[in-house]
Design an enzyme around this catalytic site. Structure first.
Site, PDB file in Angstrom:
ATOM      1  N   THR A  44     -66.467 119.348  11.357  1.00  0.00           N
ATOM      2  CA  THR A  44     -67.117 119.707  11.711  1.00  0.00           C
ATOM      3  C   THR A  44     -66.133 120.866  12.050  1.00  0.00           C
ATOM      4  OG1 THR A  44     -67.883 117.590  13.384  1.00  0.00           O
ATOM      5  CG2 THR A  44     -68.228 119.795  13.779  1.00  0.00           C
ATOM      6  N   SER A  91     -65.668 112.564   8.403  1.00  0.00           N
ATOM      7  CA  SER A  91     -64.280 112.244   8.561  1.00  0.00           C
ATOM      8  C   SER A  91     -64.553 110.684   7.910  1.00  0.00           C
ATOM      9  CB  SER A  91     -63.603 112.304   9.560  1.00  0.00           C
ATOM     10  OG  SER A  91     -64.089 111.468  11.218  1.00  0.00           O
ATOM     11  N   THR A 125     -63.572 115.013  13.762  1.00  0.00           N
ATOM     12  CA  THR A 125     -62.878 113.777  14.684  1.00  0.00           C
ATOM     13  C   THR A 125     -63.494 112.349  15.062  1.00  0.00           C
ATOM     14  OG1 THR A 125     -64.533 114.545  15.913  1.00  0.00           O
ATOM     15  CG2 THR A 125     -63.103 116.019  15.691  1.00  0.00           C
ATOM     16  N   ASP A 126     -64.488 111.976  14.459  1.00  0.00           N
ATOM     17  CA  ASP A 126     -64.981 110.643  14.233  1.00  0.00           C
ATOM     18  C   ASP A 126     -63.465 109.875  13.449  1.00  0.00           C
ATOM     19  OD1 ASP A 126     -67.077 111.620  15.414  1.00  0.00           O
ATOM     20  OD2 ASP A 126     -68.033 111.217  13.749  1.00  0.00           O
TER      21      ASP A 126
HETATM   22  C1  SIN Z   1     -66.596 114.417  11.367  1.00  0.00           C
HETATM   23  O1  SIN Z   1     -65.862 113.049  11.526  1.00  0.00           O
HETATM   24  O2  SIN Z   1     -66.576 114.242  10.440  1.00  0.00           O
HETATM   25  C2  SIN Z   1     -67.477 114.460  12.109  1.00  0.00           C
HETATM   26  C3  SIN Z   1     -67.406 114.684  13.475  1.00  0.00           C
HETATM   27  C4  SIN Z   1     -66.309 115.290  13.363  1.00  0.00           C
HETATM   28  O3  SIN Z   1     -65.757 116.615  13.223  1.00  0.00           O
HETATM   29  O4  SIN Z   1     -66.467 115.658  14.976  1.00  0.00           O
END
Ligand code: SIN
Length: 383
Positions: A44, A91, A125-126
């Site tokens: 993100t 991710s 963040t995932d």
């Molecule tokens: C991801 O993990 O690529 C999407 C969600 C995020 O980055 O918060």
């Protein structure tokens, strides 16, 4: 004797006092900034909102690392920035093979580039906490490596990526970050990669659990209050040279009425997120353990600390079918086939304050070195 006129000296001293802070600042500004390499993987933080400025859907991993760096002009006040694009994906697409490739890349660049102060990895963040922990275990450098993400896309409403990236770069450039292991910086919190967890998908949603964060990024830069003590960095024994792929370690849950994993599928290791097991689950894990799978049981919260002086439970053979000796397991699990009824749980390896997902990563790396229970327990007690 004519009176001495002190005025010129007083004036000179006054002028000096006025000019000194400016001169110090000019000298500081002229000093070369530390070099920080930013490696982009997607997420993100490099996401683009379908309808900019809304709360609607967005595409993670759309902007390049150079583009997100260009959106934070004040980065140059703290570091000389270099960028590299490792990948540009959500991710959830990051695989264990990519962990290995990323760790090798960072380890190599820190070994060969003495001029680099540190590395920042931008990441979705995932899966941020998993990649960060893998890097924590395998990067054998004392230089700071900071993993950072964002919970709102770059073109959404009040994106958190720019301030997170700025704080991550300041942390990676700071000498006080040396030797702290891989760090996660989110929302100005500095968290050891061993402890970082995503609690919810909103700003402020990263936590370090009960053990607490290491410090904060304040107006003056990173301020540390605590330092990690577990094995990491140059003390890590996990050398990825010669590791082509990581052993298969599965992750599963125990739950009321659960029956456990199917016996025909035998991974090298399995981590079960559980406070306890049903009789049938216990039987299923014992069958796997006897077939050579390393079973690790972890509290779902990741907060439990198993005493490190315990011996790993040996994998015991099933009792003879006609053995009528009453035992605890038989009393607890009267309906269970006696072939399983050795114990109503499978506590092979004690885990100290790791989430199930992180225990899985440590087990994968442990299995690149040994299959011996006592050795695996030593590894779980050290990292
Ligand atoms: C991801 O993990 O690529 C999407 C969600 C995020 O980055 O918060």
């Amino acid at each position: 004797m004519p009176p001495v006129n002190h005025m010129p000296r007083v004036l000179a001293l006054g002028l000096l006092l006025i000019a000194l802070p400016g001169a110090i600042a000019a000298q500081r500004d002229a000093a070369p900034r530390p070099k920080v390499l930013i490696i982009g993987t997607g997420g993100t933080i490099s996401g683009v909102q379908d309808a900019p400025g809304t709360l609607g859907g967005y595409r993670a991993g759309a902007l390049t690392t150079e583009q997100i760096v260009a959106s934070v002009p004040s980065l140059v006040n703290f570091a000389q920035i270099e960028t590299e694009q490792f990948s540009n994906v959500a991710s959830t697409m990051i695989t264990p093979d990519q962990w290995v490739a990323l760790a090798r890349r960072i380890d190599g660049v820190l070994r060969n580039r003495r001029d680099l102060a540190g590395v920042v990895v931008t990441h979705g963040t995932d899966r941020l906490e998993e990649t960060a922990f893998f890097l924590y275990l395998t990067i054998r450098s004392e230089k700071p490596v900071v993993v950072v993400g964002a919970q709102r896309p770059a073109t959404g409403i009040s994106p958190d990526g720019p301030i997170n990236l700025l704080s991550a770069v300041r942390t990676a450039a700071a000498p006080q970050s040396l030797g702290k292991g891989v760090l996660v910086v989110m929302d100005d919190r500095i968290i050891s990669a061993r402890e970082a967890r995503k609690l919810y998908p909103r700003a402020g949603g990263f936590s370090s659990g009960e053990m607490g964060m290491l410090g904060v990024v304040s107006g003056g830069g990173p301020e540390y209050f605590f330092a990690p003590t577990r094995r990491r960095g140059s003390a890590s024994e996990f050398d990825l040279d010669g590791v082509t792929s990581l052993p298969t370690v599965e992750l599963t849950f125990a739950y009321p009425g659960g029956t456990g994993p199917r016996a025909e599928h035998k991974p090298a290791g399995i981590v079960v997120s559980a406070t306890g097991l049903t009789c049938t689950e216990s039987g299923a894990f014992q069958v796997l353990a006897r077939a050579g799978t390393i079973v690790v049981q972890v509290f779902p919260s990741g907060e439990h600390v198993e005493s490190s002086d315990r011996e790993p439970e040996p994998v015991r053979p099933p009792p003879p079918r006609n053995d009528s000796t009453p035992n605890f397991a038989r009393r607890m699990c009267p309906g269970l086939d006696s072939a399983f009824a050795v114990a109503p749980w499978v506590p092979n390896i004690g885990v100290q304050h790791l989430t199930p997902a992180k225990a899985r990563i440590l087990l994968m790396l442990a299995l690149t070195r040994t299959r011996e229970l006592r050795e695996i327990q030593r590894i779980f007690d050290s990292y």
